[in-house]
Design a protein around this motif. Structure first.
Motif, PDB file in Angstrom:
ATOM      1  N   ASN A  39      56.692  53.198 -10.469  1.00 36.38           N
ATOM      2  CA  ASN A  39      57.001  52.073  -9.587  1.00 36.38           C
ATOM      3  C   ASN A  39      58.291  52.277  -8.799  1.00 36.38           C
ATOM      4  N   LYS A  40      59.297  52.840  -9.442  1.00 29.65           N
ATOM      5  CA  LYS A  40      60.598  53.009  -8.781  1.00 29.65           C
ATOM      6  C   LYS A  40      60.783  54.398  -8.184  1.00 29.65           C
ATOM      7  N   GLN A  41      59.783  55.256  -8.346  1.00 29.57           N
ATOM      8  CA  GLN A  41      59.886  56.627  -7.826  1.00 29.57           C
ATOM      9  C   GLN A  41      59.391  56.670  -6.385  1.00 29.57           C
ATOM     10  N   VAL A  42      60.178  57.282  -5.499  1.00 31.60           N
ATOM     11  CA  VAL A  42      59.810  57.380  -4.083  1.00 31.60           C
ATOM     12  C   VAL A  42      59.244  58.777  -3.825  1.00 31.60           C
ATOM     13  N   CYS A  43      58.007  58.825  -3.330  1.00 33.03           N
ATOM     14  CA  CYS A  43      57.349  60.104  -3.021  1.00 33.03           C
ATOM     15  C   CYS A  43      57.188  60.222  -1.516  1.00 33.03           C
ATOM     16  N   HIS A  44      57.430  61.411  -0.989  1.00 34.89           N
ATOM     17  CA  HIS A  44      57.420  61.614   0.457  1.00 34.89           C
ATOM     18  C   HIS A  44      56.143  62.277   0.977  1.00 34.89           C
ATOM     19  N   SER A  45      55.252  62.652   0.079  1.00 39.15           N
ATOM     20  CA  SER A  45      53.987  63.258   0.502  1.00 39.15           C
ATOM     21  C   SER A  45      52.916  62.961  -0.536  1.00 39.15           C
ATOM     22  N   LEU A  46      51.665  63.158  -0.113  1.00 41.77           N
ATOM     23  CA  LEU A  46      50.546  62.924  -1.023  1.00 41.77           C
ATOM     24  C   LEU A  46      50.588  63.912  -2.185  1.00 41.77           C
ATOM     25  N   ALA A  47      50.941  65.164  -1.897  1.00 40.11           N
ATOM     26  CA  ALA A  47      51.014  66.187  -2.949  1.00 40.11           C
ATOM     27  C   ALA A  47      52.086  65.828  -3.973  1.00 40.11           C
ATOM     28  N   GLU A  48      53.226  65.340  -3.497  1.00 42.93           N
ATOM     29  CA  GLU A  48      54.316  64.951  -4.402  1.00 42.93           C
ATOM     30  C   GLU A  48      53.906  63.765  -5.273  1.00 42.93           C
ATOM     31  N   LEU A  49      53.213  62.802  -4.659  1.00 48.36           N
ATOM     32  CA  LEU A  49      52.740  61.642  -5.418  1.00 48.36           C
ATOM     33  C   LEU A  49      51.731  62.045  -6.477  1.00 48.36           C
ATOM     34  N   ASN A  50      50.796  62.919  -6.123  1.00 43.90           N
ATOM     35  CA  ASN A  50      49.778  63.358  -7.081  1.00 43.90           C
ATOM     36  C   ASN A  50      50.376  64.158  -8.230  1.00 43.90           C
ATOM     37  N   THR A  51      51.406  64.938  -7.941  1.00 43.36           N
ATOM     38  CA  THR A  51      52.079  65.684  -9.011  1.00 43.36           C
ATOM     39  C   THR A  51      52.657  64.718 -10.043  1.00 43.36           C
ATOM     40  N   ALA A  52      53.270  63.640  -9.554  1.00 43.11           N
ATOM     41  CA  ALA A  52      53.832  62.634 -10.464  1.00 43.11           C
ATOM     42  C   ALA A  52      52.728  61.897 -11.229  1.00 43.11           C
ATOM     43  N   ILE A  53      51.623  61.608 -10.531  1.00 44.48           N
ATOM     44  CA  ILE A  53      50.489  60.927 -11.179  1.00 44.48           C
ATOM     45  C   ILE A  53      49.924  61.785 -12.307  1.00 44.48           C
ATOM     46  N   TRP A  54      49.737  63.074 -12.025  1.00 46.19           N
ATOM     47  CA  TRP A  54      49.113  63.954 -13.025  1.00 46.19           C
ATOM     48  C   TRP A  54      50.003  64.173 -14.239  1.00 46.19           C
ATOM     49  N   GLN A  55      51.329  64.110 -14.034  1.00 48.02           N
ATOM     50  CA  GLN A  55      52.235  64.214 -15.186  1.00 48.02           C
ATOM     51  C   GLN A  55      52.082  62.995 -16.094  1.00 48.02           C
ATOM     52  N   ALA A  56      52.013  61.813 -15.474  1.00 52.87           N
ATOM     53  CA  ALA A  56      51.807  60.590 -16.263  1.00 52.87           C
ATOM     54  C   ALA A  56      50.409  60.556 -16.869  1.00 52.87           C
ATOM     55  N   LEU A  57      49.436  61.118 -16.151  1.00 52.82           N
ATOM     56  CA  LEU A  57      48.057  61.155 -16.645  1.00 52.82           C
ATOM     57  C   LEU A  57      47.933  62.040 -17.879  1.00 52.82           C
ATOM     58  N   GLU A  58      48.653  63.150 -17.889  1.00 53.61           N
ATOM     59  CA  GLU A  58      48.630  64.055 -19.045  1.00 53.61           C
ATOM     60  C   GLU A  58      49.121  63.333 -20.297  1.00 53.61           C
ATOM     61  N   VAL A  59      50.170  62.526 -20.115  1.00 49.62           N
ATOM     62  CA  VAL A  59      50.683  61.744 -21.243  1.00 49.62           C
ATOM     63  C   VAL A  59      49.632  60.741 -21.706  1.00 49.62           C
ATOM     64  N   HIS A  60      48.987  60.081 -20.754  1.00 46.35           N
ATOM     65  CA  HIS A  60      47.977  59.068 -21.080  1.00 46.35           C
ATOM     66  C   HIS A  60      46.798  59.675 -21.843  1.00 46.35           C
ATOM     67  N   ASN A  61      46.269  60.808 -21.358  1.00 48.49           N
ATOM     68  CA  ASN A  61      45.113  61.435 -22.001  1.00 48.49           C
ATOM     69  C   ASN A  61      45.449  62.029 -23.368  1.00 48.49           C
ATOM     70  N   SER A  62      46.725  62.370 -23.565  1.00 51.33           N
ATOM     71  CA  SER A  62      47.136  62.989 -24.834  1.00 51.33           C
ATOM     72  C   SER A  62      47.581  61.956 -25.868  1.00 51.33           C
ATOM     73  N   GLN A  63      47.716  60.703 -25.442  1.00 51.41           N
ATOM     74  CA  GLN A  63      48.172  59.651 -26.363  1.00 51.41           C
ATOM     75  C   GLN A  63      47.032  59.234 -27.291  1.00 51.41           C
ATOM     76  N   LEU A  64      47.351  58.970 -28.570  1.00 50.17           N
ATOM     77  CA  LEU A  64      46.334  58.563 -29.536  1.00 50.17           C
ATOM     78  C   LEU A  64      45.743  57.215 -29.145  1.00 50.17           C
ATOM     79  N   LEU A  65      44.442  57.099 -29.290  1.00 47.36           N
ATOM     80  CA  LEU A  65      43.771  55.836 -29.015  1.00 47.36           C
ATOM     81  C   LEU A  65      44.172  54.803 -30.068  1.00 47.36           C
ATOM     82  N   LYS A  66      44.208  53.542 -29.672  1.00 45.85           N
ATOM     83  CA  LYS A  66      44.674  52.487 -30.565  1.00 45.85           C
ATOM     84  C   LYS A  66      43.796  52.404 -31.818  1.00 45.85           C
TER      85      LYS A  66
END
Length: 408
Positions: free
Chosen positions: A167-194
């Protein structure tokens, strides 16, 4: 007015929802491994900021989730148009490393041209993409979010797991935004299910990866469409390139549809592919398949020196020598080809033997053209005795002839 002490709005909604749940219950779905990939766009957009001007551009967020393992993929794209939608679907397949049996999209225009409860009309390009990857498209029913409840739930989760951290991260290109998304996505997919001792990624690797069909060798090439009419010379003009491509001559005058990608051009008539060519961007040029031409035109297009020499050699070596002399002496190739065609045509009219003798006669004269052979055959000069031409006739004896000694 009749029940002034009745429920207010909030209490009414509470009891109404309780009643609705009893009369319209939901069903728990058991998802087969490797069966379905659910795709959708998030309702809320993300944004990128221009580094120079500070202009903020909203971007769409594509979300995909596998039914059994719930492995999730997220990507920011510029729009919901079919180019971006299909590219995101393809990136999803490469992210999971395989192809599920079916893709379940919402009824957006990039996927479905006309929605239907029983047999929706798919977007042709999206259907072509599915054919390339060997999968099926199963659109969810219009206005039925329960058909894709899994991806609807995934969208709600990524609001917390991906939107909030960025939310507070400013991205200047689509590639930069996707890189940040995929880093957060890796954490999400690797987190144990409730309440469980495994993650989405671990469950995917254990039960679902091996059930997916393999990816094709080549990635899908996005195709654009163009409508045109076949002109009289049996070619159709691809407007964006101003280049002409051949089709079978029987389609002359008919309207056809061209599907073209970066490297190929496919031509269809009534949903049947009638031609396939490599794409050529040379303006006003022609790409022609000889099989598409009428037999007479195909014969003419095959005219080459070797073609005429081989034809002549099949008659006789002296005929080949004569044709070779014609080819060497004519200034323009087409002029030589027409002469050769005329000469070799005499084989059918007069026979190989007479043509061979005629060429032998003409070779002895040192004259190389069609009219010489025509004259020899029409005057039946090929039947003359060889000695009349080869031997010099003796000078007759006569008193009025002075003789060679007179001029000494």
């Amino acid at each position: 007015k009749e029940f002034p002490d009745g429920y207010l709005y909030s209490q009414f909604c509470f009891y109404y929802n309780q009643w609705k749940a009893r009369v319209n219950p939901t069903m728990h779905m058991d998802h087969k491994v490797g069966d379905k990939l659910y795709v959708d766009f998030a309702g809320e957009k993300m944004s990128i900021t221009d580094k120079d001007t500070g202009e903020i551009t909203p971007v769409e967020v594509f979300v995909a989730i596998l039914g059994a393992s719930q492995l999730t993929y997220v990507e920011a794209v510029m729009s919901q148009q079919k180019e971006d939608f299909i590219a995101a679907c393809e990136n999803t397949l490469h992210f999971i490393g395989g192809v599920p049996a079916a893709i379940v999209p919402d009824n957006l225009k990039a996927a479905v041209t006309k929605s239907s409860r029983y047999e929706p009309t798919l977007n042709e390009t999206f259907e072509d993409f599915a054919d390339h990857y060997g999968t099926t498209i199963l659109p969810a029913r219009a206005y039925r979010p329960r058909d894709k409840a899994l991806v609807e739930g995934a969208v709600k989760i990524i609001y917390t797991k991906i939107y909030a951290p960025l939310n507070k991260q400013v991205c200047h290109s689509l590639a930069e935004l996707n890189t940040a998304i995929w880093q957060a996505l890796e954490v999400h997919n690797s987190q144990l299910l409730k309440g469980r001792n495994y993650s989405r990624k671990l469950q995917f690797e254990e039960i679902e990866r091996q059930t997916l069909a393999p990816l094709p060798v080549l990635r899908y090439q996005f195709k654009k469409q163009f409508q045109a009419r076949v002109i009289k010379n049996g070619h159709v003009n691809l407007g964006p390139d101003k280049h002409y491509y051949s089709v079978p001559y029987r389609y002359i005058g008919k309207r056809v549809k061209l599907l073209y990608s970066r490297t190929i051009v496919e031509i269809y008539s009534n949903y049947e592919r009638i031609a396939l060519h490599p794409r050529n961007k040379n303006p006003y040029g022609y790409t022609t398949d000889k099989e598409h031409m009428a037999s007479t035109h195909r014969f003419k297009s095959d005219w080459t020196p070797d073609m005429f020499l081989d034809w002549a050699a099949s008659i006789h070596e002296d005929v080949r020598l004569y044709i070779l002399q014609i080819l060497e002496r004519k200034q323009h190739p087409e002029q030589a080809y027409k002469s050769c065609l005329g000469v070799l045509g005499f084989a059918k009219k007069a026979g190989n033997e007479r043509l061979t003798i005629a060429c032998q006669r003409a070779l002895s004269y040192g004259v190389y053209n069609y009219k010489t052979i025509q004259t020899i055959l029409e005057n039946k000069m090929d039947n003359y005795e060889e000695s009349l031409f080869a031997d010099e006739l003796p000078m007759p004896n006569h008193d009025n002839i002075r003789g060679k000694d007179y001029y000494k």
